[in-house]
Write a protein that holds these residues in place. Structure first.
Motif, PDB file in Angstrom:
ATOM      1  N   GLY A 140      29.155  44.943  41.839  1.00  0.00           N
ATOM      2  CA  GLY A 140      30.082  44.969  42.525  1.00  0.00           C
ATOM      3  C   GLY A 140      31.421  43.346  42.878  1.00  0.00           C
ATOM      4  O   GLY A 140      32.128  43.940  42.524  1.00  0.00           O
ATOM      5  N   PHE A 141      30.988  42.361  42.077  1.00  0.00           N
ATOM      6  CA  PHE A 141      31.853  41.339  42.169  1.00  0.00           C
ATOM      7  C   PHE A 141      32.751  41.215  40.749  1.00  0.00           C
ATOM      8  O   PHE A 141      33.722  41.252  41.418  1.00  0.00           O
ATOM      9  CB  PHE A 141      31.171  39.435  42.547  1.00  0.00           C
ATOM     10  CG  PHE A 141      30.731  39.836  44.083  1.00  0.00           C
ATOM     11  CD1 PHE A 141      31.697  39.712  45.438  1.00  0.00           C
ATOM     12  CD2 PHE A 141      29.367  39.899  44.116  1.00  0.00           C
ATOM     13  CE1 PHE A 141      31.289  39.044  46.316  1.00  0.00           C
ATOM     14  CE2 PHE A 141      29.280  38.853  45.086  1.00  0.00           C
ATOM     15  CZ  PHE A 141      29.589  39.058  46.866  1.00  0.00           C
ATOM     16  N   GLU A 142      32.638  41.917  39.814  1.00  0.00           N
ATOM     17  CA  GLU A 142      33.428  41.370  38.785  1.00  0.00           C
ATOM     18  C   GLU A 142      34.225  42.292  38.595  1.00  0.00           C
ATOM     19  O   GLU A 142      34.936  42.944  38.104  1.00  0.00           O
ATOM     20  CB  GLU A 142      31.992  41.896  37.975  1.00  0.00           C
ATOM     21  CG  GLU A 142      32.684  41.775  35.905  1.00  0.00           C
ATOM     22  CD  GLU A 142      32.688  40.711  35.502  1.00  0.00           C
ATOM     23  OE1 GLU A 142      33.900  40.452  35.251  1.00  0.00           O
ATOM     24  OE2 GLU A 142      31.439  39.696  35.844  1.00  0.00           O
ATOM     25  N   ARG A 180      28.014  34.477  36.145  1.00  0.00           N
ATOM     26  CA  ARG A 180      29.337  33.676  36.130  1.00  0.00           C
ATOM     27  C   ARG A 180      30.285  35.057  35.957  1.00  0.00           C
ATOM     28  O   ARG A 180      29.728  35.667  35.294  1.00  0.00           O
ATOM     29  CB  ARG A 180      28.599  33.329  34.796  1.00  0.00           C
ATOM     30  CG  ARG A 180      30.607  32.489  34.475  1.00  0.00           C
ATOM     31  CD  ARG A 180      30.713  31.499  33.388  1.00  0.00           C
ATOM     32  NE  ARG A 180      29.752  32.413  32.101  1.00  0.00           N
ATOM     33  CZ  ARG A 180      30.664  32.853  31.220  1.00  0.00           C
ATOM     34  NH1 ARG A 180      31.424  33.291  31.327  1.00  0.00           N
ATOM     35  NH2 ARG A 180      30.133  33.642  29.675  1.00  0.00           N
ATOM     36  N   ILE A 181      30.870  34.807  37.249  1.00  0.00           N
ATOM     37  CA  ILE A 181      32.022  36.118  37.135  1.00  0.00           C
ATOM     38  C   ILE A 181      32.521  35.861  35.504  1.00  0.00           C
ATOM     39  O   ILE A 181      32.896  34.921  35.058  1.00  0.00           O
ATOM     40  CB  ILE A 181      33.150  36.313  37.618  1.00  0.00           C
ATOM     41  CG1 ILE A 181      31.830  37.008  39.235  1.00  0.00           C
ATOM     42  CG2 ILE A 181      34.204  37.218  37.637  1.00  0.00           C
ATOM     43  CD1 ILE A 181      32.737  36.384  40.390  1.00  0.00           C
ATOM     44  N   ILE A 182      32.654  37.528  34.800  1.00  0.00           N
ATOM     45  CA  ILE A 182      33.572  36.954  33.257  1.00  0.00           C
ATOM     46  C   ILE A 182      34.662  37.274  33.147  1.00  0.00           C
ATOM     47  O   ILE A 182      35.752  37.465  32.222  1.00  0.00           O
ATOM     48  CB  ILE A 182      32.385  37.380  32.205  1.00  0.00           C
ATOM     49  CG1 ILE A 182      32.022  39.259  31.958  1.00  0.00           C
ATOM     50  CG2 ILE A 182      31.262  36.546  32.701  1.00  0.00           C
ATOM     51  CD1 ILE A 182      32.063  40.392  31.447  1.00  0.00           C
ATOM     52  N   GLY A 208      40.492  43.941  40.219  1.00  0.00           N
ATOM     53  CA  GLY A 208      41.256  44.606  40.264  1.00  0.00           C
ATOM     54  C   GLY A 208      41.289  45.870  41.556  1.00  0.00           C
ATOM     55  O   GLY A 208      41.979  46.433  42.063  1.00  0.00           O
ATOM     56  N   ALA A 209      39.654  46.385  41.924  1.00  0.00           N
ATOM     57  CA  ALA A 209      39.007  47.061  42.489  1.00  0.00           C
ATOM     58  C   ALA A 209      39.720  46.995  44.114  1.00  0.00           C
ATOM     59  O   ALA A 209      39.794  45.802  44.579  1.00  0.00           O
ATOM     60  CB  ALA A 209      37.566  47.186  42.034  1.00  0.00           C
ATOM     61  N   TRP A 233      38.547  36.508  39.510  1.00  0.00           N
ATOM     62  CA  TRP A 233      37.275  34.909  39.388  1.00  0.00           C
ATOM     63  C   TRP A 233      36.580  34.770  37.824  1.00  0.00           C
ATOM     64  O   TRP A 233      35.413  33.595  38.251  1.00  0.00           O
ATOM     65  CB  TRP A 233      36.456  35.756  40.509  1.00  0.00           C
ATOM     66  CG  TRP A 233      37.217  36.185  42.329  1.00  0.00           C
ATOM     67  CD1 TRP A 233      38.190  35.495  42.167  1.00  0.00           C
ATOM     68  CD2 TRP A 233      36.530  37.224  43.197  1.00  0.00           C
ATOM     69  NE1 TRP A 233      38.244  35.704  43.695  1.00  0.00           N
ATOM     70  CE2 TRP A 233      37.563  37.243  43.950  1.00  0.00           C
ATOM     71  CE3 TRP A 233      35.714  37.981  42.638  1.00  0.00           C
ATOM     72  CZ2 TRP A 233      38.594  37.876  44.743  1.00  0.00           C
ATOM     73  CZ3 TRP A 233      35.867  38.764  43.854  1.00  0.00           C
ATOM     74  CH2 TRP A 233      37.289  39.223  44.995  1.00  0.00           C
ATOM     75  N   ARG A 234      37.718  34.861  37.322  1.00  0.00           N
ATOM     76  CA  ARG A 234      36.733  34.804  35.785  1.00  0.00           C
ATOM     77  C   ARG A 234      36.166  32.912  35.808  1.00  0.00           C
ATOM     78  O   ARG A 234      36.940  32.726  36.616  1.00  0.00           O
ATOM     79  CB  ARG A 234      37.932  34.848  34.805  1.00  0.00           C
ATOM     80  CG  ARG A 234      37.674  34.357  33.487  1.00  0.00           C
ATOM     81  CD  ARG A 234      37.562  34.801  32.659  1.00  0.00           C
ATOM     82  NE  ARG A 234      37.420  33.982  31.018  1.00  0.00           N
ATOM     83  CZ  ARG A 234      37.947  34.459  29.558  1.00  0.00           C
ATOM     84  NH1 ARG A 234      39.689  34.625  30.101  1.00  0.00           N
ATOM     85  NH2 ARG A 234      37.490  34.076  29.098  1.00  0.00           N
ATOM     86  N   ARG A 235      34.762  33.567  35.274  1.00  0.00           N
ATOM     87  CA  ARG A 235      34.342  31.390  35.374  1.00  0.00           C
ATOM     88  C   ARG A 235      33.708  30.908  36.866  1.00  0.00           C
ATOM     89  O   ARG A 235      32.779  30.135  37.007  1.00  0.00           O
ATOM     90  CB  ARG A 235      34.855  30.747  34.684  1.00  0.00           C
ATOM     91  CG  ARG A 235      35.618  30.623  33.327  1.00  0.00           C
ATOM     92  CD  ARG A 235      36.489  29.673  32.344  1.00  0.00           C
ATOM     93  NE  ARG A 235      36.756  30.365  31.230  1.00  0.00           N
ATOM     94  CZ  ARG A 235      37.754  30.117  31.438  1.00  0.00           C
ATOM     95  NH1 ARG A 235      38.562  30.430  31.764  1.00  0.00           N
ATOM     96  NH2 ARG A 235      38.263  30.591  29.779  1.00  0.00           N
TER      97      ARG A 235
END
Length: 186
Positions: free
Chosen positions: A59-61, A5-7, A66-67, A11-13
């Motif tokens: 990476g997705f986090e 899960r992205i925290i 905002g990277a 894309w949170r959650r």
């Protein structure tokens, strides 16, 4: 399929899927939360390299927070396909580039382009000597004040020119935030 899960961030959650693969250890939520508290929640404008991407958790986090650009390098075909599918699911192609490559070969190819990253996430398979092979190459792929995040099977004080400034442990995994210069106690 396994899930992460992205925290944080846009894309949170969101739930992402990844296959079983030998040595693949997704960075747990609690460790990612600590890491992004250390880095700051907003990575706007930064370029990140997620070497040994695996599940893509780091990476997705980073992209979610905002990277400007995240390059995710992976060599295992089923894991690579899952990264590509997750990137499509998130509509992340403007931020995320996924590359099928061997880590040393990829880092060596970057050295010839002169492109350097602001942040490197380095979570290689344990007990295979990856850190020793990669550490001499890092100065040529990270900006002078670049940040290195390393997961390892044992505590690290240094990795090449980078010294641990913050660290922690989650089960069998030691995690380190590293920068060039003097080390500090975490």
């Amino acid at each position: 399929m396994n899930t992460i899960r992205i925290i944080g961030g846009k894309w949170r959650r969101r739930i992402l899927h990844f296959p079983d693969s030998a040595g693949l250890r997704p960075t747990p939520d609690r460790v990612r939360e600590t890491l992004f508290n250390w880095l700051g929640q907003d990575l706007s404008g930064l370029t990140c390299l997620d070497l040994f991407s695996g599940s893509g958790a780091l990476g997705f986090e980073a992209a979610s927070r905002g990277a400007a650009k995240v390059v995710m390098a992976e060599i295992v075909p089923p894991v690579l396909r899952a990264l590509e599918e997750n990137s499509r699911l998130l509509n992340a192609s403007d931020q995320v580039e996924i590359v099928r490559t061997d880590a040393v070969r990829f880092v060596s190819s970057l050295r010839t382009t002169g492109f350097r990253f602001d942040v490197l996430f380095l979570d290689p398979p344990f007990k295979q000597g990856w850190l020793d092979r990669l550490s001499p190459l890092l100065p040529e792929i990270l900006v002078e004040d670049g940040t290195l995040y390393v997961e390892s099977e044992s505590p690290l004080n240094v990795c090449g020119d980078w010294q641990t400034v913050r660290s922690g442990r989650a089960g069998q995994v030691f995690y380190h935030l590293m920068q060039r210069g003097e080390s500090n106690d975490a």
